[in-house]
Design an enzyme around this catalytic site. Structure first.
Site, PDB file in Angstrom:
ATOM      1  N   ARG A 194      38.309  77.774 -49.771  1.00 34.17           N
ATOM      2  CA  ARG A 194      38.207  79.187 -49.394  1.00 34.17           C
ATOM      3  C   ARG A 194      37.415  79.943 -50.444  1.00 34.17           C
ATOM      4  O   ARG A 194      36.630  80.841 -50.137  1.00 34.17           O
ATOM      5  CB  ARG A 194      39.604  79.819 -49.251  1.00 34.17           C
ATOM      6  N   TYR A 223      25.187  97.543 -32.117  1.00 35.47           N
ATOM      7  CA  TYR A 223      25.851  96.456 -31.413  1.00 35.47           C
ATOM      8  C   TYR A 223      27.274  96.865 -31.040  1.00 35.47           C
ATOM      9  O   TYR A 223      27.979  97.485 -31.835  1.00 35.47           O
ATOM     10  CB  TYR A 223      25.848  95.211 -32.298  1.00 35.47           C
ATOM     11  N   ASP A 250      21.530  95.197 -40.522  1.00 35.27           N
ATOM     12  CA  ASP A 250      21.809  94.035 -39.693  1.00 35.27           C
ATOM     13  C   ASP A 250      20.467  93.455 -39.250  1.00 35.27           C
ATOM     14  O   ASP A 250      19.755  94.053 -38.458  1.00 35.27           O
ATOM     15  CB  ASP A 250      22.654  94.442 -38.480  1.00 35.27           C
ATOM     16  N   LYS A 264      23.344  83.277 -34.406  1.00 38.18           N
ATOM     17  CA  LYS A 264      22.156  83.554 -33.616  1.00 38.18           C
ATOM     18  C   LYS A 264      20.937  82.779 -34.124  1.00 38.18           C
ATOM     19  O   LYS A 264      20.951  81.562 -34.162  1.00 38.18           O
ATOM     20  CB  LYS A 264      21.916  85.060 -33.593  1.00 38.18           C
TER      21      LYS A 264
END
Length: 380
Positions: A40, A92, A164, A189
């Protein structure tokens, strides 16, 4: 992108970097920790992806998260309680949902603007925001904003700027070069490019900001999985080649749609008629492979179009090798109230295309068939 991390293995001379799936790592001895102790907190595969993205974006470091929204939330965590975020009114849908949810519980306030209108930005900056969050192009209306001008104005009031960059990727745009403090990606993406992982990233302009975001990502546990990072690294190596092909096809499709009598308007910065065309030419290395268009006839026409469209999958997401079509009002932006969508300019006839690697002629033929079905429906 193709060579980052290649032939760096000192153990066995592996040309391609290995996948490290171990959840934990042993200490040399008492109070003698190795570079890694728990995945982690740090993982060699994930850290290599972060380094690769930082190099491509021109940043100091990259934090890899479990999803694009985890990356957005991590960037927003820089805003102090009660602070102000300036965001695009047509951002978005997932980002809008997050902004509204955190605003409703008092985490921060939000001012929504059309950042391509610098007068709206100037008015918002008088409120001394902590963060100016940008999309360029915006999702789904493909508005282009002037990164350099906005970053200069934001810095004048000591606001951080996050961008973004999911729609263009570092293959087409590097916002840090224009003054951005953080660059956000849904690596699901274009970065990965094959629609088979979920992931995100925040690349920081400075080492101090990178260390701060890394600490918080470990603290709250939003770091991404090693396997997803491995898959994403594999996809990243073909990013530029994929984008070249997809962008060329998108330009052909935008030109085709702009000539259709059944299309009200095409949103693609590669068209000279787009209001952000010149700004895009100045700050981008290309126009990308995302476009939207308003179909005449509203919801009935949209349904007919979708029902008769081949090759394009009717699905959310974007940036993969396959072509996709989405209806923002009922899919990606359904979390927005109808009034908010209307203010943003997202109508019921708006459709968003993500162009894949199929042959351009085949995609255009599929679109033509669907448009002819709309024409027959209108005639009936």
């Amino acid at each position: 992108a193709a060579t980052i991390g290649v032939d760096e293995d000192t153990s066995y001379g592996a040309v391609m970097p290995p996948l490290y799936l171990s959840a934990n790592y042993s200490f040399h001895g008492f109070n003698d920790k190795r570079e890694y102790d728990y995945s982690r907190s740090g993982n060699p595969t994930r850290d290599l992806l972060g380094r690769a993205l930082a190099e491509l974006e021109g940043g100091a470091g990259g934090v890899i998260t479990a999803s694009g929204m985890a990356a957005v939330d991590l960037a927003f965590s820089r805003v102090p309680r009660g602070g102000l975020i300036v965001a695009p009114k047509d951002c978005y849908g997932g980002s809008y949902r997050l902004l509204e949810a955190r605003r409703s519980r008092g985490d921060f306030d939000v001012a929504y603007i059309d950042a391509s209108d610098l007068s709206e930005l100037d008015a918002a900056l008088t409120r001394k925001p902590d963060l100016v969050h940008l999309e360029t192009p915006t999702n789904p209306l493909m508005r282009i904003v002037d990164l350099e001008a906005i970053c200069l104005k934001a810095k004048a009031v000591d606001a951080l700027v996050s961008v973004d960059n999911t729609f263009l990727s570092p293959a087409r745009q590097t916002p840090i070069a224009f003054g951005a403090d953080m660059v956000i990606h849904s690596t699901t993406k274009y970065i990965n490019g094959h629609s088979d992982i979920i992931g995100g990233a925040v690349v920081s302009a400075t080492e101090g900001l990178h260390e701060d975001l890394s600490w918080w990502a470990n603290c709250v546990g939003v770091t991404g999985s090693p396997f997803d990072a491995y898959q994403t690294l594999r996809g990243l190596r073909t990013l530029f080649a994929r984008m070249d092909r997809q962008e060329a096809t998108a330009g052909e499709i935008a030109t085709f749609l702009a000539k259709s009598d059944h299309v009200e308007r095409v949103y693609y910065a590669g068209l000279p008629s787009h209001p952000g065309h010149e700004v895009a030419k100045r700050q981008q290395k290309g126009f990308g492979a995302m476009l939207s268009f308003d179909l005449k006839g509203g919801t009935p026409a949209v349904k007919t179009f979708i029902d008769n469209l081949g090759l394009f999958s009717f699905a959310e997401s974007l940036g993969g090798v396959e072509s996709l079509i989405a209806h923002p009002a009922t899919m990606t932006h359904s979390a927005m109230a109808p009034e908010a969508r209307a203010r943003a300019g997202i109508g019921d006839g708006l459709l968003r295309l993500s162009i894949g690697l199929e042959t351009p002629d085949d995609l255009i033929a599929a679109l033509q068939t669907a448009l002819m079905a709309v024409e027959r429906g209108a005639a009936d």
